[in-house]
Write an enzyme that holds these catalytic residues in place. Structure first.
Site, short mmCIF file in Angstrom:
data_model
loop_
_atom_site.label_atom_id
_atom_site.label_comp_id
_atom_site.label_asym_id
_atom_site.label_seq_id
_atom_site.Cartn_x
_atom_site.Cartn_y
_atom_site.Cartn_z
N ARG A 179 0.85 -1.18 0.00
CA ARG A 179 0.00 0.00 0.00
C ARG A 179 0.89 1.23 0.00
O ARG A 179 1.68 1.42 0.92
CB ARG A 179 -0.83 -0.05 1.30
CG ARG A 179 -2.14 0.64 1.24
CD ARG A 179 -2.95 0.24 2.44
NE ARG A 179 -2.48 0.87 3.66
CZ ARG A 179 -3.29 1.43 4.54
NH1 ARG A 179 -4.59 1.46 4.32
NH2 ARG A 179 -2.83 1.95 5.64
N ASP A 237 4.22 -5.30 9.84
CA ASP A 237 5.29 -4.89 10.75
C ASP A 237 5.21 -5.66 12.07
O ASP A 237 6.24 -6.06 12.63
CB ASP A 237 5.19 -3.38 11.03
CG ASP A 237 5.69 -2.56 9.86
OD1 ASP A 237 6.36 -3.12 8.98
OD2 ASP A 237 5.40 -1.35 9.83
N THR A 261 -0.71 7.64 -1.22
CA THR A 261 -1.98 7.55 -1.98
C THR A 261 -2.90 6.46 -1.44
O THR A 261 -4.09 6.45 -1.75
CB THR A 261 -1.70 7.22 -3.45
OG1 THR A 261 -1.10 5.91 -3.51
CG2 THR A 261 -0.75 8.23 -4.07
N ASP A 312 -0.03 -1.98 12.19
CA ASP A 312 0.41 -2.50 10.88
C ASP A 312 0.68 -4.00 11.02
O ASP A 312 1.63 -4.41 11.69
CB ASP A 312 1.67 -1.75 10.43
CG ASP A 312 2.06 -2.12 9.01
OD1 ASP A 312 2.25 -3.33 8.74
OD2 ASP A 312 2.16 -1.22 8.17
C1 PRP Z 1 -1.47 -4.23 4.61
C2 PRP Z 1 -2.42 -5.41 4.74
C3 PRP Z 1 -3.22 -5.32 3.47
C4 PRP Z 1 -3.32 -3.83 3.25
C5 PRP Z 1 -4.67 -3.37 3.69
O1 PRP Z 1 -0.42 -4.56 3.77
O2 PRP Z 1 -1.75 -6.64 4.90
O3 PRP Z 1 -2.61 -5.95 2.36
O4 PRP Z 1 -2.31 -3.21 4.06
O5 PRP Z 1 -4.87 -2.04 3.41
P1 PRP Z 1 -5.91 -1.55 2.32
O6 PRP Z 1 -7.19 -2.31 2.55
O7 PRP Z 1 -6.06 -0.08 2.62
O8 PRP Z 1 -5.34 -1.80 0.96
P2 PRP Z 1 0.78 -3.57 3.44
O9 PRP Z 1 0.51 -2.84 2.16
O10 PRP Z 1 1.10 -2.74 4.62
O11 PRP Z 1 1.95 -4.57 3.09
P3 PRP Z 1 2.69 -5.67 4.01
O12 PRP Z 1 1.73 -6.80 4.21
O13 PRP Z 1 3.86 -6.03 3.17
O14 PRP Z 1 3.08 -5.00 5.30
N1 URA Z 2 -2.80 -2.24 6.93
C1 URA Z 2 -2.49 -2.65 8.18
O1 URA Z 2 -1.59 -3.47 8.38
N2 URA Z 2 -3.18 -2.12 9.22
C2 URA Z 2 -4.19 -1.23 9.05
O2 URA Z 2 -4.80 -0.81 10.04
C3 URA Z 2 -4.49 -0.84 7.73
C4 URA Z 2 -3.79 -1.35 6.71
#
Ligand code: PRP
Ligand code: URA
Length: 209
Positions: free
Chosen positions: A104, A203, A108, A200
């Site tokens: 994400r 993380d 944006t 997150d």
């Molecule tokens: C997080 C989560 C989803 C996304 C959700 O991933 O695991 O994939 O955010 O957010 P959204 O509904 O607003 O798209 P992230 O992009 O942080 O990647 P990661 O799993 O590599 O930490």
């Molecule tokens: N992605 C995450 O990991 N946590 C949130 O709360 C939203 C998006």
């Protein structure tokens, strides 16, 4: 909400509460996510079709139930989807796996694709998409669009936490894809995080903050 199942099993809710706490360690967070994924997997596979086959028990022959159709596919939205994937594969070890690499964009909040690998015959299989968080739903909508563009027609989406805004957007974009979640939280904050949420997910799983 149409097409949305909230898994309110007490064990799921108890474990989720521990995961939410900011004092929970990375190791515990990962273990709890894996444990919850077993229970979510139980729910999302509850109505899989059965057929029967003749087997021989030590006592006699019997016609016994067995899963019908081709092996299902778990599609993990990287990275955090892997936290759900591992437990699901414990329950359905013969499943095929797709990986959808999306992150994400912090400014944006759009989903940016960086990897995709899936079995070639998605059209003949149930595809269960897994990602712990459904926030804006940009990632989930993009992941399902990609899988559909590669032939998937029968999909379900499993997450741990959802924001009401994300549920609305996802079910509008993909009304044919049922959603399973352990909780629909209050709202999204200004940065697109679910509140109260758990922070997150990626993380917290991997200790990358
Ligand atoms: C997080 C989560 C989803 C996304 C959700 O991933 O695991 O994939 O955010 O957010 P959204 O509904 O607003 O798209 P992230 O992009 O942080 O990647 P990661 O799993 O590599 O930490
Ligand atoms: N992605 C995450 O990991 N946590 C949130 O709360 C939203 C998006």
């Amino acid at each position: 909400m149409q097409g949305v199942t909230v898994v309110d099993h007490p064990l799921v809710q108890h474990k989720l509460t521990i995961m939410r706490s900011k004092d929970t360690s990375t190791a515990s967070f990962r273990r709890l996510l894996r444990e919850i994924s077993l229970l979510l997997c139980y729910e999302v596979t509850r109505n899989l079709e059965l057929t029967s086959k003749v087997i021989q028990t030590p006592m006699q022959e019997m016609e016994a139930p067995t899963l019908e159709g081709k092996k299902l596919v778990f599609a993990s939205v990287l990275r955090a989807g892997n936290g759900l994937l591992d437990g699901m594969l414990d329950l359905v070890p013969a499943a095929r796996v797709a990986h959808v690499g999306l992150y994400r964009d912090h400014d944006t909040l759009e989903a940016v694709e960086y990897f995709f690998k899936a079995p070639s015959d998605l059209e003949n299989r149930l595809v269960i998409v897994v990602d712990p968080m459904l926030a804006t739903a940009n990632s989930a909508v993009a992941a399902v669009e990609k899988l559909k563009s590669r032939g998937a027609t029968n999909l379900r989406f499993v997450c741990l936490l959802a924001a009401p805004e994300g549920v609305e957007r996802f079910t509008k974009a993909h009304p044919d894809v049922p959603v399973f979640t352990a909780s629909i939280d209050e709202r999204l904050n200004e940065q697109g995080y679910i509140v109260p949420g758990l922070g997150d997910a990626g993380d917290r799983m991997y200790g990358t903050k």
